[in-house]
Design a protein around this motif. Structure first.
Motif, PDB file in Angstrom:
ATOM      1  N   PHE A 153       0.935  -1.198  -0.006  1.00 31.22           N
ATOM      2  CA  PHE A 153      -0.025  -0.041   0.202  1.00 31.22           C
ATOM      3  C   PHE A 153       0.756   1.201   0.024  1.00 31.22           C
ATOM      4  O   PHE A 153       1.814   1.403   0.885  1.00 31.22           O
ATOM      5  N   ILE A 154       0.569   2.314  -0.881  1.00 30.33           N
ATOM      6  CA  ILE A 154       1.082   3.429  -0.887  1.00 30.33           C
ATOM      7  C   ILE A 154      -0.038   4.296  -0.137  1.00 30.33           C
ATOM      8  O   ILE A 154      -1.156   4.453  -0.792  1.00 30.33           O
ATOM      9  N   THR A 155       0.212   5.214   0.931  1.00 30.19           N
ATOM     10  CA  THR A 155      -0.917   5.649   1.555  1.00 30.19           C
ATOM     11  C   THR A 155      -0.451   7.235   1.728  1.00 30.19           C
ATOM     12  O   THR A 155       0.548   7.727   1.536  1.00 30.19           O
ATOM     13  N   GLU A 156      -1.489   8.099   2.103  1.00 28.84           N
ATOM     14  CA  GLU A 156      -1.450   9.418   2.430  1.00 28.84           C
ATOM     15  C   GLU A 156      -1.047  10.342   1.299  1.00 28.84           C
ATOM     16  O   GLU A 156       0.126  11.084   1.479  1.00 28.84           O
ATOM     17  N   HIS A 157      -1.595  10.113   0.176  1.00 26.39           N
ATOM     18  CA  HIS A 157      -1.209  10.922  -1.027  1.00 26.39           C
ATOM     19  C   HIS A 157      -1.477  12.466  -0.725  1.00 26.39           C
ATOM     20  O   HIS A 157      -2.336  12.762   0.094  1.00 26.39           O
ATOM     21  N   PRO A 158      -0.821  13.324  -1.209  1.00 22.83           N
ATOM     22  CA  PRO A 158      -1.137  14.731  -1.174  1.00 22.83           C
ATOM     23  C   PRO A 158      -2.488  15.000  -1.301  1.00 22.83           C
ATOM     24  O   PRO A 158      -3.005  14.503  -2.405  1.00 22.83           O
ATOM     25  N   ALA A 159      -3.398  15.892  -0.623  1.00 19.96           N
ATOM     26  CA  ALA A 159      -4.637  16.312  -1.146  1.00 19.96           C
ATOM     27  C   ALA A 159      -5.144  16.546  -2.436  1.00 19.96           C
ATOM     28  O   ALA A 159      -6.048  16.457  -3.177  1.00 19.96           O
ATOM     29  N   GLU A 176      -3.328   3.249  -2.234  1.00 15.87           N
ATOM     30  CA  GLU A 176      -3.432   2.688  -3.318  1.00 15.87           C
ATOM     31  C   GLU A 176      -2.468   1.284  -3.319  1.00 15.87           C
ATOM     32  O   GLU A 176      -1.586   1.251  -2.393  1.00 15.87           O
ATOM     33  N   LEU A 177      -3.283   0.402  -3.804  1.00 16.73           N
ATOM     34  CA  LEU A 177      -2.353  -1.265  -3.577  1.00 16.73           C
ATOM     35  C   LEU A 177      -1.678  -1.152  -4.984  1.00 16.73           C
ATOM     36  O   LEU A 177      -2.329  -1.152  -6.092  1.00 16.73           O
ATOM     37  N   PHE A 178      -0.306  -1.481  -4.806  1.00 14.30           N
ATOM     38  CA  PHE A 178       0.642  -1.818  -5.785  1.00 14.30           C
ATOM     39  C   PHE A 178       1.234  -3.371  -5.841  1.00 14.30           C
ATOM     40  O   PHE A 178       1.514  -3.739  -4.635  1.00 14.30           O
ATOM     41  N   ASN A 192       2.555  -1.988 -10.326  1.00 18.76           N
ATOM     42  CA  ASN A 192       1.454  -1.578 -10.908  1.00 18.76           C
ATOM     43  C   ASN A 192       0.212  -1.500 -10.019  1.00 18.76           C
ATOM     44  O   ASN A 192       0.221  -2.369  -9.036  1.00 18.76           O
ATOM     45  N   GLU A 193      -0.548  -0.578 -10.146  1.00 17.82           N
ATOM     46  CA  GLU A 193      -1.780  -0.074  -9.501  1.00 17.82           C
ATOM     47  C   GLU A 193      -2.831  -1.098  -9.749  1.00 17.82           C
ATOM     48  O   GLU A 193      -3.131  -1.483 -10.819  1.00 17.82           O
ATOM     49  N   TYR A 194      -3.288  -1.740  -8.636  1.00 16.77           N
ATOM     50  CA  TYR A 194      -4.678  -2.594  -8.533  1.00 16.77           C
ATOM     51  C   TYR A 194      -5.584  -2.105  -7.700  1.00 16.77           C
ATOM     52  O   TYR A 194      -6.732  -2.737  -8.383  1.00 16.77           O
ATOM     53  N   ALA A 195      -5.484  -1.352  -6.789  1.00 17.60           N
ATOM     54  CA  ALA A 195      -6.915  -0.887  -6.081  1.00 17.60           C
ATOM     55  C   ALA A 195      -6.467   0.483  -5.550  1.00 17.60           C
ATOM     56  O   ALA A 195      -5.485   0.853  -5.121  1.00 17.60           O
ATOM     57  N   ASN A 196      -7.625   1.276  -5.427  1.00 20.79           N
ATOM     58  CA  ASN A 196      -7.515   2.433  -4.739  1.00 20.79           C
ATOM     59  C   ASN A 196      -8.785   2.900  -3.908  1.00 20.79           C
ATOM     60  O   ASN A 196      -9.713   2.357  -4.129  1.00 20.79           O
ATOM     61  N   THR A 206     -17.794   7.741   4.980  1.00 23.27           N
ATOM     62  CA  THR A 206     -17.985   6.425   4.025  1.00 23.27           C
ATOM     63  C   THR A 206     -16.653   5.878   3.559  1.00 23.27           C
ATOM     64  O   THR A 206     -16.134   7.003   3.112  1.00 23.27           O
ATOM     65  N   GLY A 207     -16.364   4.737   3.527  1.00 28.40           N
ATOM     66  CA  GLY A 207     -15.253   4.401   2.861  1.00 28.40           C
ATOM     67  C   GLY A 207     -15.240   3.823   1.452  1.00 28.40           C
ATOM     68  O   GLY A 207     -16.428   3.161   1.226  1.00 28.40           O
ATOM     69  N   GLY A 208     -14.646   4.471   0.454  1.00 25.72           N
ATOM     70  CA  GLY A 208     -14.943   4.002  -0.939  1.00 25.72           C
ATOM     71  C   GLY A 208     -13.707   3.334  -1.382  1.00 25.72           C
ATOM     72  O   GLY A 208     -12.585   3.477  -1.043  1.00 25.72           O
ATOM     73  N   TRP A 209     -13.881   2.178  -2.090  1.00 25.86           N
ATOM     74  CA  TRP A 209     -13.006   1.171  -2.852  1.00 25.86           C
ATOM     75  C   TRP A 209     -13.115   0.910  -4.250  1.00 25.86           C
ATOM     76  O   TRP A 209     -14.430   0.664  -4.704  1.00 25.86           O
TER      77      TRP A 209
END
Length: 572
Positions: free
Chosen positions: A444-450, A473-475, A479-483, A532-535
């Motif tokens: 997971f890559i987390t806490e992207h700039p707003a 984001e899951l890499f 490669n990215e697989y989930a956001n 709400t959590g979105g995926w």
């Protein structure tokens, strides 16, 4: 007779798999007329020598049967129990060598995969259906006992070939060599192959032009599509078991919010003055359902982005999105780990025999390893990760000079500028350069700039003072697989973020900057979207990972948009 023959045949592939501008019906008309047209009657007919496999096949069928008999209707028989090839194999394996179970008369249907003759009275057929394959033994003596004439058997020997569809009935049998078989008592041609099925098909262009032939020759194509079906089924089952409601949202709408991408545009006859878009994501529609009180919802379906085609992108693709009231980012990441491990484990349990032709998959079918998707997955925080990789701090991303400051860092580090060097584009390119190569195993890559996440909740980092988003984001293998992120539910903050997003799109040349804020969605937020959590996850890339395919077109039944358009144009 000629008109009757035309009506029985559908358009077909061309001989030798060559590109041809003439429609298939015209080819059939020409071939049939040469062979059987009324040209000086029998004298000219007998003098004509067919050339090419296609014409020879037509002549062969016409000599021993009729086109009408080649395409019969299905009939039911109370005398035969219909079975699959796999079931016949199971029945036959239980027999002694050179034994026949005369108490059971069964019927099987499938495609002929090989034909082997032993003299004039014995033919061996390898018959394949969707589950398995089995040998069929066609012995003239046994067939005559069941009422099949010698002339009928002779015609069968001349007609049957690789690629034909046949129905055989008979008894389970094990040959003297121990091969599970069906000892035939009767047979019927259900649909002939009018073209010679090649033993190999390696040419990429031909495989794209003739996907149905590619499937017949290369078993990994079918296995890839079957694994795709299993993956989609397992994902849907996971959300169903977690209490989500599966829904369908509009594909065609005015406005295409939910992601940063160029949409496809069209005009409907009912709304000639309104530009409509194919959706780029179902996100805003699904959150409306949460506002309306549906609770946990998900959708698995197509989305469209009017952008390029490459190894991992196609303008039409499949994605799964879910929304969960009162789910935070930690919940979403844990759910992702559980989902992928569940799908991975269930696919592995299907066994290597189901996907024997697939190479370089992430699935350890033998189960010797701990499992590629065993969690928890590593996590990399966006800004600290990039700063560590670069050996320097990022500028204040809220400062007016942030974009130019970042461009200076690109120049100093000799990093190529992205095609759209806006502030979000530059940050995304830095992540691709510094972070994504670190993500071989699921990470997971987390806490992207707003600024990179206009639909996510944002907060100020107590360590760096930067404005961040509650996003991950899951890499996997770079490669990215989930956001996933905690959704922005304030209509006031959301309006500001959508306006900022629109300004960046104007800089990119994708918008005139006017009148594109989704007022309908903002009005929906005014009725109250709970935390709400979105995926979201791209299904095509996941299938590529599980099947070891390198191109997105290889996990789509008809390839990328270029292939689909090419197929449609050749049909005209």
């Amino acid at each position: 007779m000629f008109a009757e023959g035309c009506r029985t045949l559908r358009p077909i592939a061309h001989s030798g798999l060559r590109t041809c501008a003439n429609p298939a019906y015209a080819r059939f008309f020409s071939a049939y007329k040469k062979l059987y047209g009324k040209q000086s009657h029998a004298s000219k007919e007998s003098s004509h020598v067919p050339h090419g496999d296609y014409e020879k096949r037509l002549a062969q069928l016409q000599r021993y049967t009729s086109f009408e008999e080649c395409y019969p209707r299905l009939t039911r028989s109370s005398e035969c129990l219909r079975m699959s090839a796999g079931a016949v194999r199971t029945q036959s394996e239980a027999l002694e060598v050179n034994a026949t179970d005369a108490s059971k008369r069964v019927s099987i249907s499938g495609r002929v995969r090989s034909v082997r003759t032993a003299g004039s009275k014995l033919v061996f057929i390898d018959l394949e259906d969707v589950d398995n394959n089995v040998q069929v033994v066609c012995n003239l003596g046994r067939l005559q006992e069941a009422g099949v004439s010698q002339e009928t058997f002779r015609s069968f020997r001349h007609i049957v070939r690789k690629g034909d569809w046949y129905t055989f009935n008979g008894n389970p049998h094990k040959t003297s060599t121990g091969e599970p078989s069906l000892l035939a008592q009767g047979f019927q041609l259900m649909a002939p192959s009018l073209h010679q099925l090649p033993d190999q098909l390696d040419d990429a262009e031909v495989r794209a032009r003739r996907p149905h032939v590619d499937m017949l020759v290369n078993p990994e194509v079918i296995q890839t599509l079957k694994m795709r079906s299993q993956i989609e089924r397992r994902i849907a089952s996971f959300f169903d078991n977690e209490g989500f409601s599966r829904v369908t949202t509009p594909l065609l709408t005015a406005g295409a919010g939910g992601a940063v991408a160029r949409p496809f545009e069209t005009v409907a006859t009912e709304l000639e003055n309104t530009t409509l878009n194919l959706r780029i994501a179902p996100e805003l529609w699904l959150k409306r359902l949460v506002v309306g009180g549906m609770g946990k919802v998900y959708e698995l379906g197509p989305a469209f982005r009017n952008e390029g085609v490459d190894a991992t992108h196609n303008p039409e693709f499949t994605m799964c999105e879910c929304y969960t009231p009162f789910a935070d980012l930690e919940h979403l990441m844990t759910m992702t780990e559980t989902l992928l491990h569940t799908v991975y484990d269930e696919i592995r349990m299907l066994g290597r025999e189901s996907f024997a032709e697939l190479k370089e998959t992430v699935v350890d079918f033998e189960g010797h390893a701990a499992g590629f998707f065993a969690g928890p997955f590593p996590r990399i925080r966006f800004i600290p990760g990039i700063e560590q990789a670069m050996g320097r701090k990022l500028p204040d991303l809220d400062a007016p000079t942030a974009t130019e400051d970042l461009r200076g860092i690109f120049a100093e580090l000799a990093i190529k500028l992205p095609s759209k060097p806006t502030l979000p584009g530059l940050l995304d390119a830095l992540a691709g350069h510094c972070l994504e190569p670190l993500c071989d195993r699921p990470t997971f890559i987390t806490e992207h700039p707003a600024v990179m996440s206009p639909l996510a909740k944002s907060f100020t980092c107590p360590e760096s003072g930067q404005r961040l988003s509650a996003r991950a984001e899951l890499f996997i293998r770079g490669n990215e697989y989930a956001n996933m992120y905690e959704e922005e539910n304030s209509p006031f903050e959301q309006r500001k973020k959508l306006a900022d997003q629109l300004a960046y799109r104007k800089v990119d040349g994708e918008s005139d900057g006017k009148g594109e804020v989704d007022e309908s969605y903002l009005e929906a937020l005014e009725w109250g979207l709970p935390p709400t959590g979105g995926w979201g996850m791209g299904i095509d890339r996941l299938v590529m990972l599980f099947t070891g395919q390198k191109r997105i077109g290889d996990v789509l039944p008809f390839g990328t948009l270029r292939n689909v358009v090419g197929l449609a144009q050749r049909q005209k």
